[in-house]
Each structure stands twice: as C-alpha cells, then as structure tokens.
Design an enzyme around this catalytic site. Sequence first.
Site, PDB file in Angstrom:
ATOM      1  N   MET A 127      74.363  -9.692  -1.328  1.00  0.00           N
ATOM      2  CA  MET A 127      73.622  -9.338  -0.114  1.00  0.00           C
ATOM      3  C   MET A 127      72.653 -10.480   0.151  1.00  0.00           C
ATOM      4  SD  MET A 127      73.123  -5.354  -1.133  1.00  0.00           S
ATOM      5  CE  MET A 127      73.497  -5.685  -2.851  1.00  0.00           C
ATOM      6  N   SER A 175      76.788   0.794 -10.798  1.00  0.00           N
ATOM      7  CA  SER A 175      75.908  -0.239 -10.239  1.00  0.00           C
ATOM      8  C   SER A 175      74.680  -0.384 -11.119  1.00  0.00           C
ATOM      9  CB  SER A 175      75.483   0.141  -8.815  1.00  0.00           C
ATOM     10  OG  SER A 175      74.466  -0.749  -8.391  1.00  0.00           O
ATOM     11  N   HIS A 225      78.130  -8.204  -5.746  1.00  0.00           N
ATOM     12  CA  HIS A 225      77.941  -7.874  -4.329  1.00  0.00           C
ATOM     13  C   HIS A 225      76.783  -8.726  -3.817  1.00  0.00           C
ATOM     14  CE1 HIS A 225      76.609  -4.457  -1.339  1.00  0.00           C
ATOM     15  NE2 HIS A 225      77.030  -5.541  -0.719  1.00  0.00           N
ATOM     16  N   MET A 255      70.415  -9.489  -4.240  1.00  0.00           N
ATOM     17  CA  MET A 255      69.668  -9.384  -2.968  1.00  0.00           C
ATOM     18  C   MET A 255      68.663 -10.517  -2.873  1.00  0.00           C
ATOM     19  SD  MET A 255      68.813  -5.341  -3.080  1.00  0.00           S
ATOM     20  CE  MET A 255      70.094  -4.107  -3.432  1.00  0.00           C
ATOM     21  N   MET A 301      80.324  -0.414   3.120  1.00  0.00           N
ATOM     22  CA  MET A 301      79.038   0.158   2.717  1.00  0.00           C
ATOM     23  C   MET A 301      78.888   1.547   3.342  1.00  0.00           C
ATOM     24  SD  MET A 301      77.586  -1.928   0.672  1.00  0.00           S
ATOM     25  CE  MET A 301      76.061  -0.974   0.508  1.00  0.00           C
ATOM     26  N   ASP A 320      80.381   1.974  -1.432  1.00  0.00           N
ATOM     27  CA  ASP A 320      79.125   1.713  -2.133  1.00  0.00           C
ATOM     28  C   ASP A 320      77.974   2.334  -1.358  1.00  0.00           C
ATOM     29  OD1 ASP A 320      77.015   0.596  -3.559  1.00  0.00           O
ATOM     30  OD2 ASP A 320      77.429  -1.466  -2.926  1.00  0.00           O
ATOM     31  N   HIS A 373      79.196  -3.227 -11.293  1.00  0.00           N
ATOM     32  CA  HIS A 373      78.800  -3.679  -9.949  1.00  0.00           C
ATOM     33  C   HIS A 373      77.401  -4.292 -10.041  1.00  0.00           C
ATOM     34  CE1 HIS A 373      78.976  -3.522  -5.528  1.00  0.00           C
ATOM     35  NE2 HIS A 373      77.700  -3.142  -5.568  1.00  0.00           N
ATOM     36  N   ASP A 430      74.409  -6.000  -7.979  1.00  0.00           N
ATOM     37  CA  ASP A 430      73.835  -6.128  -6.635  1.00  0.00           C
ATOM     38  C   ASP A 430      72.859  -7.290  -6.578  1.00  0.00           C
ATOM     39  OD1 ASP A 430      74.959  -3.981  -5.048  1.00  0.00           O
ATOM     40  OD2 ASP A 430      73.943  -2.615  -6.429  1.00  0.00           O
TER      41      ASP A 430
HETATM   42  C1  DX5 Z   1      72.760  -0.826  -2.196  1.00  0.00           C
HETATM   43  C2  DX5 Z   1      73.662  -1.360  -3.271  1.00  0.00           C
HETATM   44  C3  DX5 Z   1      74.347  -0.317  -4.040  1.00  0.00           C
HETATM   45  C4  DX5 Z   1      73.435   0.622  -4.795  1.00  0.00           C
HETATM   46  C5  DX5 Z   1      74.102   1.960  -4.792  1.00  0.00           C
HETATM   47  O1  DX5 Z   1      72.368  -1.872  -1.393  1.00  0.00           O
HETATM   48  O2  DX5 Z   1      74.648  -2.198  -2.709  1.00  0.00           O
HETATM   49  O3  DX5 Z   1      75.305  -0.884  -4.932  1.00  0.00           O
HETATM   50  O4  DX5 Z   1      73.196   0.214  -6.118  1.00  0.00           O
HETATM   51  O5  DX5 Z   1      73.227   2.877  -5.318  1.00  0.00           O
HETATM   52  P1  DX5 Z   1      73.497   4.447  -5.217  1.00  0.00           P
HETATM   53  O6  DX5 Z   1      74.787   4.721  -5.920  1.00  0.00           O
HETATM   54  O7  DX5 Z   1      72.303   5.012  -5.923  1.00  0.00           O
HETATM   55  O8  DX5 Z   1      73.545   4.795  -3.766  1.00  0.00           O
HETATM   56 ZN    ZN Z   2      76.312  -2.862  -4.011  1.00  0.00          ZN
END
Ligand code: DX5
Ligand code: ZN
Length: 228
Positions: free
Chosen positions: A79, A20, A77, A48, A147, A185, A44, A46
């Site tokens: 969010m 990620s 991903h 947001m 998650m 994740d 990956h 993320d």
């Molecule tokens: C959290 C993200 C994850 C995050 C995971 O909202 O969706 O992808 O980057 O990070 P770690 O592996 O540090 O928990």
């Molecule tokens: Zn994620």
Amino acid sequence: MSTTSQHDAGPLGAIKIAPSILACDFARLNDHIDEVGEESDWLHVDVMDGHFVPNISIGPPVVASLRKHTNAFLDCHLMITDPADYLEAFANAGASSVTLHVEIGDLTDTIALARRLGMRVGVAANPDTGFEMIAPYLPLVDLVLCMTVFPGFGGQSFMPEVLPKIAQVRAAIDARSYACELEVDGGIDLATTAAVVEAGATVLVAGSAIFGAVDPKGAAAALRAKAL
Ligand code: DX5
Ligand code: ZN
C-alpha cells in the site's frame, strides 16, 4: 537473492488462509507465526507508506527478519505510492510476491520488474475501484486482490458491496483460464467467509479474526472449514 521458487504458493485455486501479521504484536512476530502453524498457507504482510494510505507499518527489514525464521510464502501487500523504488529491497529481503495497487497508475513496467527480480506479482483494487481497472492486468499477474475494506487499518467491517466485483473477476479469470489467484482482504471472518468464497475468492486474508483470537490456529482452521 531469495527466489519465489523456494516458497511454496500451494496449488492454484485451492483455498488458502493468509493470516495478516498487521494484527500481531510486532515484538513477538515469531511467536504469533508459530501459533498459527500449518493452518497458515501464506503470511500476508501489509506494507504502508503513510502516503498511499494514512498509516505507516513495516517494510523490507521486517520481511528479511521473517524470512530468517520461515520458508512460508510471504504475500506482500504494498500500500505504497512508489513500489518500483522498493521492489529490489523486497526481493532481497525474501518476499515471495508483491501486490501493487492499480490506483497508483499504469503498473505494466512495475509488474515486469517484479518478475525480473524473481517474485510473483499481483494487483490490488480498493473497494470503490472498478473491474475495468483490473481487467487489463489479468493476463500479466498471479494474483488479484479485491479489498473488502478501504486499506490502511485492520479491524474494519467487511463491505458486502464488493461481492459483485469479486464475482466479475472470478468470471474473467475462468473465462480465459488465467493462472491467477483471487484474494480478499478486510473484515474476513466466520461471518463473511462463505460469501467471498461463493463469489470466487481463493485466498482469504484475515488479521483480527486470527491473531485477535485466543486460539489463532483454531481460528484459522475454523475459517478454512467455513471456506470448504
Ligand atoms: C488493511 C490490510 C489488511 C488488514 C486486514 O489495510 O490490508 O490486510 O490487516 O485486517 P482485518 O482482517 O482485521 O480486517
Ligand atoms: Zn492487506
């Protein structure tokens, strides 16, 4: 437009490590990606929006920048509360897949839109979202993301109470032989990998456990070794 067929997702059901990039120094993304090298199966990404989750990260411009540098499968991903408004931008940027959260409402039309735009598509569920919210989408998607932390931030602790749901999704996928990966994740590291793989996960997202390590490539290889 870039299409998914250009980006190799790898064989269905084989263990995949998905570093990620949320855990990277965003000013040095290329360097970090090169550091993980071939130990990274997917990347990956993320996304947001400060609304679905209480944090803001990155969006299509960063996906486009990554795509100039790599042919890797970019697992986005989302969010975000209104993914349909942004899917075209993600497709044009070179996203390989988009994963949409089931908590935002009915995803049927958005899934179809993502497919029309040439992307793979997944659905994600928060730790406290039940299997019944995921089940209707199993025939429609390439990926289910369970998650194992509440989304929004990297570096949180793995929630073992999600393991029964992961096993439930695995059983449902296998019962009908759906062509669907099962991704986890949040808090995935050397201590938690065996349990999620045992429950049936095939795609392991890890941020801090990989990019927080002195040797990210070695850390990704160690995670893979734990998973096999
Ligand atoms: C959290 C993200 C994850 C995050 C995971 O909202 O969706 O992808 O980057 O990070 P770690 O592996 O540090 O928990
Ligand atoms: Zn994620």
